[in-house]
Design a protein around this motif. Structure first.
Motif, PDB file in Angstrom:
ATOM      1  N   GLY A  71     -99.875  37.749 -35.144  1.00  0.00           N
ATOM      2  CA  GLY A  71    -101.203  38.124 -35.626  1.00  0.00           C
ATOM      3  C   GLY A  71    -102.187  36.970 -35.450  1.00  0.00           C
ATOM      4  O   GLY A  71    -102.393  36.495 -34.335  1.00  0.00           O
ATOM      5  N   ASP A  72    -102.773  36.509 -36.554  1.00  0.00           N
ATOM      6  CA  ASP A  72    -103.734  35.411 -36.518  1.00  0.00           C
ATOM      7  C   ASP A  72    -103.105  34.063 -36.843  1.00  0.00           C
ATOM      8  O   ASP A  72    -103.805  33.126 -37.250  1.00  0.00           O
ATOM      9  CB  ASP A  72    -104.889  35.688 -37.492  1.00  0.00           C
ATOM     10  N   THR A  73    -101.771  33.952 -36.652  1.00  0.00           N
ATOM     11  CA  THR A  73    -101.075  32.696 -36.933  1.00  0.00           C
ATOM     12  C   THR A  73    -100.285  32.247 -35.712  1.00  0.00           C
ATOM     13  O   THR A  73     -99.548  33.025 -35.108  1.00  0.00           O
ATOM     14  CB  THR A  73    -100.113  32.854 -38.130  1.00  0.00           C
ATOM     15  N   LEU A  74    -100.466  30.973 -35.368  1.00  0.00           N
ATOM     16  CA  LEU A  74     -99.697  30.340 -34.309  1.00  0.00           C
ATOM     17  C   LEU A  74     -98.824  29.273 -34.950  1.00  0.00           C
ATOM     18  O   LEU A  74     -99.326  28.421 -35.688  1.00  0.00           O
ATOM     19  CB  LEU A  74    -100.630  29.678 -33.284  1.00  0.00           C
ATOM     20  N   THR A  75     -97.519  29.350 -34.707  1.00  0.00           N
ATOM     21  CA  THR A  75     -96.598  28.310 -35.161  1.00  0.00           C
ATOM     22  C   THR A  75     -96.164  27.515 -33.940  1.00  0.00           C
ATOM     23  O   THR A  75     -95.664  28.082 -32.969  1.00  0.00           O
ATOM     24  CB  THR A  75     -95.369  28.919 -35.859  1.00  0.00           C
ATOM     25  N   LEU A  76     -96.414  26.202 -33.991  1.00  0.00           N
ATOM     26  CA  LEU A  76     -96.024  25.309 -32.896  1.00  0.00           C
ATOM     27  C   LEU A  76     -94.947  24.364 -33.388  1.00  0.00           C
ATOM     28  O   LEU A  76     -95.138  23.653 -34.371  1.00  0.00           O
ATOM     29  CB  LEU A  76     -97.207  24.452 -32.441  1.00  0.00           C
ATOM     30  N   VAL A  77     -93.810  24.358 -32.709  1.00  0.00           N
ATOM     31  CA  VAL A  77     -92.745  23.401 -32.994  1.00  0.00           C
ATOM     32  C   VAL A  77     -92.790  22.361 -31.888  1.00  0.00           C
ATOM     33  O   VAL A  77     -92.600  22.688 -30.710  1.00  0.00           O
ATOM     34  CB  VAL A  77     -91.366  24.087 -33.055  1.00  0.00           C
ATOM     35  N   GLU A  78     -93.071  21.108 -32.280  1.00  0.00           N
ATOM     36  CA  GLU A  78     -93.196  20.015 -31.324  1.00  0.00           C
ATOM     37  C   GLU A  78     -92.051  19.028 -31.540  1.00  0.00           C
ATOM     38  O   GLU A  78     -91.924  18.450 -32.611  1.00  0.00           O
ATOM     39  CB  GLU A  78     -94.523  19.281 -31.510  1.00  0.00           C
ATOM     40  N   LYS A  87     -86.872  10.012 -32.266  1.00  0.00           N
ATOM     41  CA  LYS A  87     -87.107  11.443 -32.138  1.00  0.00           C
ATOM     42  C   LYS A  87     -87.718  11.954 -33.437  1.00  0.00           C
ATOM     43  O   LYS A  87     -87.239  11.622 -34.520  1.00  0.00           O
ATOM     44  CB  LYS A  87     -85.796  12.185 -31.860  1.00  0.00           C
ATOM     45  N   THR A  88     -88.792  12.741 -33.311  1.00  0.00           N
ATOM     46  CA  THR A  88     -89.429  13.338 -34.483  1.00  0.00           C
ATOM     47  C   THR A  88     -89.812  14.778 -34.150  1.00  0.00           C
ATOM     48  O   THR A  88     -89.868  15.166 -32.982  1.00  0.00           O
ATOM     49  CB  THR A  88     -90.696  12.563 -34.918  1.00  0.00           C
ATOM     50  N   GLN A  89     -90.061  15.528 -35.203  1.00  0.00           N
ATOM     51  CA  GLN A  89     -90.502  16.905 -35.023  1.00  0.00           C
ATOM     52  C   GLN A  89     -91.707  17.162 -35.917  1.00  0.00           C
ATOM     53  O   GLN A  89     -91.740  16.727 -37.073  1.00  0.00           O
ATOM     54  CB  GLN A  89     -89.395  17.893 -35.376  1.00  0.00           C
ATOM     55  N   ARG A  90     -92.680  17.863 -35.373  1.00  0.00           N
ATOM     56  CA  ARG A  90     -93.840  18.311 -36.150  1.00  0.00           C
ATOM     57  C   ARG A  90     -93.918  19.817 -35.977  1.00  0.00           C
ATOM     58  O   ARG A  90     -93.807  20.333 -34.862  1.00  0.00           O
ATOM     59  CB  ARG A  90     -95.122  17.654 -35.648  1.00  0.00           C
ATOM     60  N   VAL A  91     -94.113  20.520 -37.082  1.00  0.00           N
ATOM     61  CA  VAL A  91     -94.295  21.970 -37.032  1.00  0.00           C
ATOM     62  C   VAL A  91     -95.702  22.274 -37.545  1.00  0.00           C
ATOM     63  O   VAL A  91     -96.020  22.016 -38.700  1.00  0.00           O
ATOM     64  CB  VAL A  91     -93.236  22.711 -37.880  1.00  0.00           C
ATOM     65  N   TRP A  92     -96.527  22.784 -36.648  1.00  0.00           N
ATOM     66  CA  TRP A  92     -97.893  23.175 -36.979  1.00  0.00           C
ATOM     67  C   TRP A  92     -97.924  24.656 -37.366  1.00  0.00           C
ATOM     68  O   TRP A  92     -97.272  25.478 -36.721  1.00  0.00           O
ATOM     69  CB  TRP A  92     -98.802  23.026 -35.769  1.00  0.00           C
ATOM     70  N   THR A  93     -98.708  24.976 -38.362  1.00  0.00           N
ATOM     71  CA  THR A  93     -99.087  26.355 -38.653  1.00  0.00           C
ATOM     72  C   THR A  93    -100.598  26.415 -38.485  1.00  0.00           C
ATOM     73  O   THR A  93    -101.333  25.721 -39.199  1.00  0.00           O
ATOM     74  CB  THR A  93     -98.687  26.762 -40.081  1.00  0.00           C
ATOM     75  N   ILE A  94    -101.043  27.205 -37.515  1.00  0.00           N
ATOM     76  CA  ILE A  94    -102.465  27.277 -37.177  1.00  0.00           C
ATOM     77  C   ILE A  94    -102.945  28.703 -37.395  1.00  0.00           C
ATOM     78  O   ILE A  94    -102.356  29.656 -36.860  1.00  0.00           O
ATOM     79  CB  ILE A  94    -102.695  26.843 -35.714  1.00  0.00           C
ATOM     80  N   ILE A  95    -103.992  28.839 -38.174  1.00  0.00           N
ATOM     81  CA  ILE A  95    -104.545  30.156 -38.505  1.00  0.00           C
ATOM     82  C   ILE A  95    -105.902  30.312 -37.837  1.00  0.00           C
ATOM     83  O   ILE A  95    -106.755  29.425 -37.933  1.00  0.00           O
ATOM     84  CB  ILE A  95    -104.668  30.323 -40.037  1.00  0.00           C
ATOM     85  N   ARG A  96    -106.069  31.448 -37.160  1.00  0.00           N
ATOM     86  CA  ARG A  96    -107.363  31.756 -36.545  1.00  0.00           C
ATOM     87  C   ARG A  96    -108.340  32.087 -37.667  1.00  0.00           C
ATOM     88  O   ARG A  96    -108.083  32.943 -38.505  1.00  0.00           O
ATOM     89  CB  ARG A  96    -107.223  32.936 -35.585  1.00  0.00           C
ATOM     90  N   TYR A 102    -110.279  27.377 -36.080  1.00  0.00           N
ATOM     91  CA  TYR A 102    -108.892  27.346 -36.524  1.00  0.00           C
ATOM     92  C   TYR A 102    -108.729  26.377 -37.690  1.00  0.00           C
ATOM     93  O   TYR A 102    -109.443  25.383 -37.787  1.00  0.00           O
ATOM     94  CB  TYR A 102    -107.975  26.901 -35.373  1.00  0.00           C
ATOM     95  N   ILE A 103    -107.749  26.685 -38.535  1.00  0.00           N
ATOM     96  CA  ILE A 103    -107.344  25.784 -39.609  1.00  0.00           C
ATOM     97  C   ILE A 103    -105.847  25.559 -39.435  1.00  0.00           C
ATOM     98  O   ILE A 103    -105.083  26.514 -39.295  1.00  0.00           O
ATOM     99  CB  ILE A 103    -107.638  26.372 -41.001  1.00  0.00           C
ATOM    100  N   GLY A 104    -105.432  24.296 -39.432  1.00  0.00           N
ATOM    101  CA  GLY A 104    -104.032  23.986 -39.199  1.00  0.00           C
ATOM    102  C   GLY A 104    -103.453  23.087 -40.256  1.00  0.00           C
ATOM    103  O   GLY A 104    -104.174  22.380 -40.970  1.00  0.00           O
ATOM    104  N   SER A 105    -102.127  23.114 -40.356  1.00  0.00           N
ATOM    105  CA  SER A 105    -101.420  22.220 -41.272  1.00  0.00           C
ATOM    106  C   SER A 105    -100.074  21.851 -40.665  1.00  0.00           C
ATOM    107  O   SER A 105     -99.513  22.579 -39.855  1.00  0.00           O
ATOM    108  CB  SER A 105    -101.231  22.878 -42.640  1.00  0.00           C
TER     109      SER A 105
END
Length: 176
Positions: A71-78, A87-96, A102-105
């Motif tokens: 829907g209006d949410t993009l989840t990015l696993v980096e 090695k690190t991981q960042r998980v973004w939650t981005i809302i349209r 966009y607003i992300g966290s």
């Protein structure tokens, strides 16, 4: 005295002009349109470097990215791999939030990230907790991403502390 005032006035004009040059609306007619959700859905890879305030390269890294749109949410696993083996991981939650905002966290983002896309450009602004010499410090990130074509995006990031640039990140993305 007059020479000092002229120099001060000149410096003020230069600093004001430099501050005005980063207006995202100037990319309104640039193609291809950025389209954040479309570009990052699926798998992509990135590689880049971090430079300190002198321009010296301090780190290099690669990133494997997986994006999922719901829907209006993009989840990015980096998944980051740095040149020193970290090695690190960042998980973004981005809302349209509207058609081009966009607003992300993410865990290491302080508060929220705010983004806007216009034409082929996307600007993100957020505060980030950075570990420097073993201690966490909060810095401001001003990310500018530019879509080149179907498969390529490049990113230039200014890192600031108290409004002063302390570093820069250059990053290139490629769709898989």
């Amino acid at each position: 005295m007059i020479k000092s005032l002229k120099i001060l006035l000149f410096m003020s004009v230069v600093l004001f002009a430099a501050g005005c040059s980063n207006d995202i609306s100037q990319y309104q007619n640039s193609e291809p349109k950025f389209n954040l959700f479309e570009y990052f859905e699926g798998d992509s890879a990135a590689w880049g470097m971090i430079q300190d305030y002198t321009g010296k390269q301090t780190r290099r890294f690669e990133v494997a990215i997986t994006g999922k749109v719901d829907g209006d949410t993009l989840t990015l696993v980096e998944d980051f791999v740095f040149d020193d083996g970290e090695k690190t991981q960042r998980v973004w939650t981005i809302i349209r939030n509207g058609s081009n905002e966009y607003i992300g966290s993410a865990d290491d983002i302080i508060g929220k990230a705010y983004g806007k896309e216009v034409g082929n450009a996307l600007q993100w602004k957020y505060d980030f907790e950075l570990v420097y010499e073993g201690s966490p410090i909060v810095v401001a990130f001003d990310d500018w991403l530019y879509r080149q074509d179907t498969d390529h995006v490049f990113n230039l990031t200014k890192i600031k502390k108290f409004g002063v640039e302390v570093g820069e990140i250059t990053l290139f993305f490629q769709k898989r």
